[in-house]
Design an enzyme around this catalytic site. Structure first.
Site, PDB file in Angstrom:
ATOM      1  CB  SER A 132      15.775  10.160  43.736  1.00  0.00           C
ATOM      2  OG  SER A 132      17.042  10.370  44.280  1.00  0.00           O
TER       3      SER A 132
ATOM      4  CG  ASP B  65      21.033   4.049  42.666  1.00  0.00           C
ATOM      5  OD1 ASP B  65      21.930   4.909  42.610  1.00  0.00           O
ATOM      6  OD2 ASP B  65      19.854   4.296  42.972  1.00  0.00           O
TER       7      ASP B  65
ATOM      8  CG  HIS C 282      19.855   7.394  41.180  1.00  0.00           C
ATOM      9  ND1 HIS C 282      19.435   6.936  42.420  1.00  0.00           N
ATOM     10  CD2 HIS C 282      19.476   8.697  41.115  1.00  0.00           C
ATOM     11  CE1 HIS C 282      18.843   7.927  43.075  1.00  0.00           C
ATOM     12  NE2 HIS C 282      18.857   9.001  42.299  1.00  0.00           N
TER      13      HIS C 282
END
Length: 255
Positions: free
Chosen positions: A106, A203, A233
């Site tokens: 991320s 996601d 995610h």
């Protein structure tokens, strides 16, 4: 019997006196450095799974907490992309040697790209998970209505609900300072090492097309985007971890 996951972290003292907590295991090079996400810490599923995988293969590995995260010092609300990027460089420069593969999750994938741009000679490869490049714009700022934007500007720090537990702490300085580090505004990213990007098509936080945009901008030719149609995610399911470790093995074999 105590597991290595129960060991207390070591600490790296930075120039300003702040300490970053880390776990490091020795082994063969290239080493692997895990970069966590926004508000995450080094005790997460992916970080620990990678350490276990690397230890079994006698591969050097490092996981750590950015300032204001986990067991490290500092206040989260005072963190910025620039500050956390400097944390990564300090860890890379002072706690590792030789070539390294950065695995960024991320926000960590944004930081791994910034690190590769700053230290190209040290990076053997990049592996991005749910790459959240420039997330402060589309994931934070653009999701605030006018009332919240005005409140953020006035109060400098606000807290918003998070589906992952603790509320998101959003700071005005984080949003503003991040503009200096945007990468999607650039037509080309001069990164030539092998890059693998894994993204879940389910996601709901960071669209998988962000990873596609990154892949399109990288100047290197050894770039692969792996899409998991049912992936979300966090990419922390067992099947996600299998894809992660297989992809890391592929990178290591190419070094």
């Amino acid at each position: 019997m105590m597991s290595f996951f129960d060991e207390k972290p070591a600490h790296l003292t930075l120039a300003d006196g702040l300490q970053l907590a880390y776990h490091r295991s020795s082994g063969a090079l290239p080493g692997v450095v895990f970069l966590g996400g926004f508000t995450s810490d080094m005790t997460g599923i992916k970080a620990c799974a990678l350490e276990r995988w690397c230890r079994k293969r006698n591969r050097a590995f490092l996981r750590f907490d950015y300032s204001g995260h986990g067991a490290s010092g500092g206040k989260f609300a005072e963190g910025t992309i620039g500050r956390w990027s400097q944390d990564v460089l300090a860890v890379l420069d002072r706690l590792t040697e030789g070539p390294q593969i950065l695995v960024g999750s991320s926000m960590g994938a944004w930081l791994m790209l910034l690190t590769a741009l700053a230290r190209p000679d040290r990076i053997a490869g990049l592996l991005g998970l749910a790459c959240a490049v420039d997330f402060t714009e589309y994931l934070l700022w653009e999701r605030l209505d006018e009332t919240l934007r005005e409140r953020l500007h006035r109060e400098r720090v606000i807290r918003l609900p998070s589906p992952y537990g603790e509320p998101y702490i959003i700071a005005w300085d984080l949003i503003e300072e991040a503009k200096q580090h945007r990468l999607l505004d650039q037509p080309k990213l001069p990164i030539t090492c092998p890059v693998r990007l894994i993204h879940g098509m389910n996601d709901t936080d960071v669209p998988w097309r962000i990873s596609l945009q990154v892949a399109e901008r990288l100047t290197g030719s050894d770039v692969r985007l792996i899409l998991l149609k049912d992936g979300e995610h966090t990419l922390s399911r067992e099947q996600d971890l299998v894809v992660l470790t297989h992809t890391l093995q592929d990178l290591l074999e190419g070094c």
